[in-house]
Motif scaffolding. Structure first.
Motif, PDB file in Angstrom:
ATOM      1  N   HIS A 238       0.934  -1.179  -0.164  1.00 32.38           N
ATOM      2  CA  HIS A 238      -0.008  -0.150   0.127  1.00 32.38           C
ATOM      3  C   HIS A 238       0.866   1.323   0.087  1.00 32.38           C
ATOM      4  N   LYS A 239       1.921   1.106   0.402  1.00 27.55           N
ATOM      5  CA  LYS A 239       2.917   2.302   0.433  1.00 27.55           C
ATOM      6  C   LYS A 239       3.597   2.453  -1.100  1.00 27.55           C
ATOM      7  N   MET A 240       4.010   1.465  -1.595  1.00 26.82           N
ATOM      8  CA  MET A 240       4.838   1.247  -2.710  1.00 26.82           C
ATOM      9  C   MET A 240       3.952   1.357  -4.247  1.00 26.82           C
ATOM     10  N   ASN A 241       2.582   0.977  -4.038  1.00 31.77           N
ATOM     11  CA  ASN A 241       1.852   1.134  -5.186  1.00 31.77           C
ATOM     12  C   ASN A 241       1.143   2.739  -5.091  1.00 31.77           C
ATOM     13  N   PRO A 242       0.641   3.098  -6.255  1.00 31.51           N
ATOM     14  CA  PRO A 242      -0.280   4.289  -6.357  1.00 31.51           C
ATOM     15  C   PRO A 242      -1.469   3.955  -5.539  1.00 31.51           C
ATOM     16  N   ILE A 243      -1.948   5.266  -4.960  1.00 34.84           N
ATOM     17  CA  ILE A 243      -3.276   5.147  -4.296  1.00 34.84           C
ATOM     18  C   ILE A 243      -4.300   4.889  -4.944  1.00 34.84           C
ATOM     19  N   PRO A 244      -5.290   3.591  -4.578  1.00 33.62           N
ATOM     20  CA  PRO A 244      -6.286   3.154  -5.266  1.00 33.62           C
ATOM     21  C   PRO A 244      -7.244   4.011  -5.718  1.00 33.62           C
ATOM     22  N   ILE A 245      -7.652   4.177  -6.890  1.00 31.22           N
ATOM     23  CA  ILE A 245      -8.818   5.071  -7.308  1.00 31.22           C
ATOM     24  C   ILE A 245     -10.211   4.387  -7.616  1.00 31.22           C
ATOM     25  N   CYS A 246     -11.146   4.668  -7.089  1.00 30.49           N
ATOM     26  CA  CYS A 246     -12.479   4.225  -7.618  1.00 30.49           C
ATOM     27  C   CYS A 246     -13.002   4.903  -8.893  1.00 30.49           C
ATOM     28  N   TYR A 247     -12.704   4.284 -10.005  1.00 31.85           N
ATOM     29  CA  TYR A 247     -13.206   5.003 -11.175  1.00 31.85           C
ATOM     30  C   TYR A 247     -14.851   4.563 -11.384  1.00 31.85           C
ATOM     31  N   ILE A 248     -15.534   5.814 -11.752  1.00 31.27           N
ATOM     32  CA  ILE A 248     -16.969   5.676 -11.982  1.00 31.27           C
ATOM     33  C   ILE A 248     -17.308   5.407 -13.362  1.00 31.27           C
ATOM     34  N   PRO A 249     -17.895   4.333 -13.582  1.00 29.94           N
ATOM     35  CA  PRO A 249     -18.173   3.876 -15.189  1.00 29.94           C
ATOM     36  C   PRO A 249     -19.078   5.244 -15.765  1.00 29.94           C
ATOM     37  N   GLU A 250     -18.693   5.264 -17.058  1.00 21.97           N
ATOM     38  CA  GLU A 250     -19.100   6.526 -17.791  1.00 21.97           C
ATOM     39  C   GLU A 250     -20.809   6.273 -17.703  1.00 21.97           C
ATOM     40  N   THR A 251     -21.179   5.194 -17.646  1.00 21.69           N
ATOM     41  CA  THR A 251     -22.837   4.773 -17.706  1.00 21.69           C
ATOM     42  C   THR A 251     -23.468   5.260 -16.377  1.00 21.69           C
ATOM     43  N   LEU A 252     -22.710   5.664 -15.547  1.00 22.41           N
ATOM     44  CA  LEU A 252     -23.122   6.140 -14.313  1.00 22.41           C
ATOM     45  C   LEU A 252     -23.184   7.622 -14.087  1.00 22.41           C
ATOM     46  N   LYS A 253     -22.530   8.439 -14.915  1.00 21.87           N
ATOM     47  CA  LYS A 253     -22.110   9.744 -14.894  1.00 21.87           C
ATOM     48  C   LYS A 253     -23.116  10.552 -15.715  1.00 21.87           C
TER      49      LYS A 253
END
Length: 262
Positions: free
Chosen positions: A247-262
Motif C-alpha cells: 500500500h506504500k509502494m503502489n499508487p493510491i487506489p482510485i474508484c473509477y466511476i463507469p461512464e454509464t453512471l455519470k
C-alpha cells in the motif's frame, strides 16, 4: 559500481531537476544516519542552496550529535549549506496529550512513532514552501521498493528521491568515497522514531545486506521452498514486509466511476 561516476550522475540529476522545476535548492532532514548524510552531501555538491533541518523529538543524544557534526562538516566544505534546528519535542508532547488513551499500548506506540515522522515531514514542507526548495528524500532501494520501511506521508513524503535506486551497501560505498564522517558510517542504521537505541535490524529481524540478497532472489523468481535455514528465514521476512507494505509502494487506489453512471 563506478562510484565516482554514480556520484556525478546523481549530482547532475539533482541540479537539472531543480533548475527545470524553477526551485532554488533543497531542504533535508538530517538524522545522523548514513542515508541522510549521503543525500545531503549529494545535494550540497550541486552548488544550489541546501537547508539542513535538525528536528529532534526526544532524540537519543548520539543521534543528535552525529547529525550536528555532519552539518558542521557540510558547512566547512560547502558555502551553500545552511542549518536550522526545529525542536519538535514540545509539539509532539502536546499532540500526544490531546489524543485519547487507548488500551493497546503497543499499537499506540507504533502509531506515535509514525506521528514523529509526519511532524518532521510537515516541518520540511514549511521551509520548502517558504524558500522555494525541494524536499529531498533519503530512502534507499530496499527501504523504498523492497520492504517499504518508511512512514507513509512521513519520511515517504518527499519531492525527489536521489538514492532510491541504490542498495544500502552502495550508499555506504558512496559515503566512503565522499568522505562522510566515519562515526556515521560505523553507526548501526536506525529510523530514530522510538526515542531509544533500537536499530533497523532489531525491528526488521534481518540486516540490509541480507535484505538486498532476498530482494535480488525475489526478482529472480525464487520462492521460499528454494531455501533452508537462515536464508529461508531472511527470505520469509522480506516477503512478509514486501507483501504488507504494498500500500506504500503502489499508487493510491482510485474508484473509477463507469461512464454509464455519470
Amino acid at each position: 559500481m563506478q562510484t565516482e561516476k554514480v556520484i556525478d550522475h546523481i549530482v547532475d540529476w539533482l541540479k537539472d531537476y531543480a533548475t527545470k522545476a524553477n526551485q532554488k535548492g533543497f531542504v533535508i532532514g538530517v538524522s545522523g544516519g548514513i542515508d541522510s548524510a549521503v543525500t545531503s552531501t549529494l545535494c550540497a555538491k550541486t552548488g544550489l542552496d541546501l537547508l539542513c533541518l535538525e528536528m529532534p523529538i526526544h532524540q537519543a543524544l548520539n543521534q543528535s550529535d552525529r547529525a550536528s557534526s555532519h552539518i558542521d562538516w557540510l558547512q566547512g566544505n560547502f558555502p551553500n549549506v545552511y542549518r536550522q534546528q526545529v525542536n519538535l519535542t514540545p509539539v509532539f508532547d502536546s499532540l500526544v496529550a490531546s489524543f485519547p488513551i487507548v488500551k493497546n499500548e503497543e499499537e499506540r506506540f507504533m502509531s506515535l512513532a509514525n506521528t514523529r515522522a509526519r511532524l518532521r515531514m510537515t516541518s520540511l514542507y514549511y521551509f520548502a514552501a517558504l524558500k522555494r526548495y525541494l524536499v529531498a528524500g533519503t530512502g534507499n532501494k530496499v527501504e523504498d521498493f523492497g520492504i517499504g520501511f518508511y512512514t507513509k506521508y512521513g519520511d515517504g513524503g518527499v519531492d525527489i528521491s536521489p538514492i532510491a535506486d541504490l542498495y544500502k551497501t552502495e550508499v555506504y560505498e558512496i559515503a566512503k568515497k565522499m568522505g562522510i564522517n566515519e562515526e556515521i558510517i560505523k553507526a548501526a542504521p536506525t529510523d530514530g522514531l522510538w526515542g531509544d537505541d533500537r536499530t533497523d535490524e532489531d525491528q526488521i529481524g534481518a540486516s540490509y545486506p541480507e535484505l538486498e540478497w532476498a530482494m535480488k532472489m525475489k526478482d529472480q523468481g525464487k520462492n521460499l521452498d528454494d531455501f533452508t535455514g537462515r536464508d529461508q528465514e531472511v527470505f520469509s521476512i522480506y516477503i512478509r514486509y514486501n507483501s504488507m507494505n504494498q500500500h506504500k509502494m503502489n499508487p493510491i487506489p482510485i474508484c473509477y466511476i463507469p461512464e454509464t453512471l455519470k
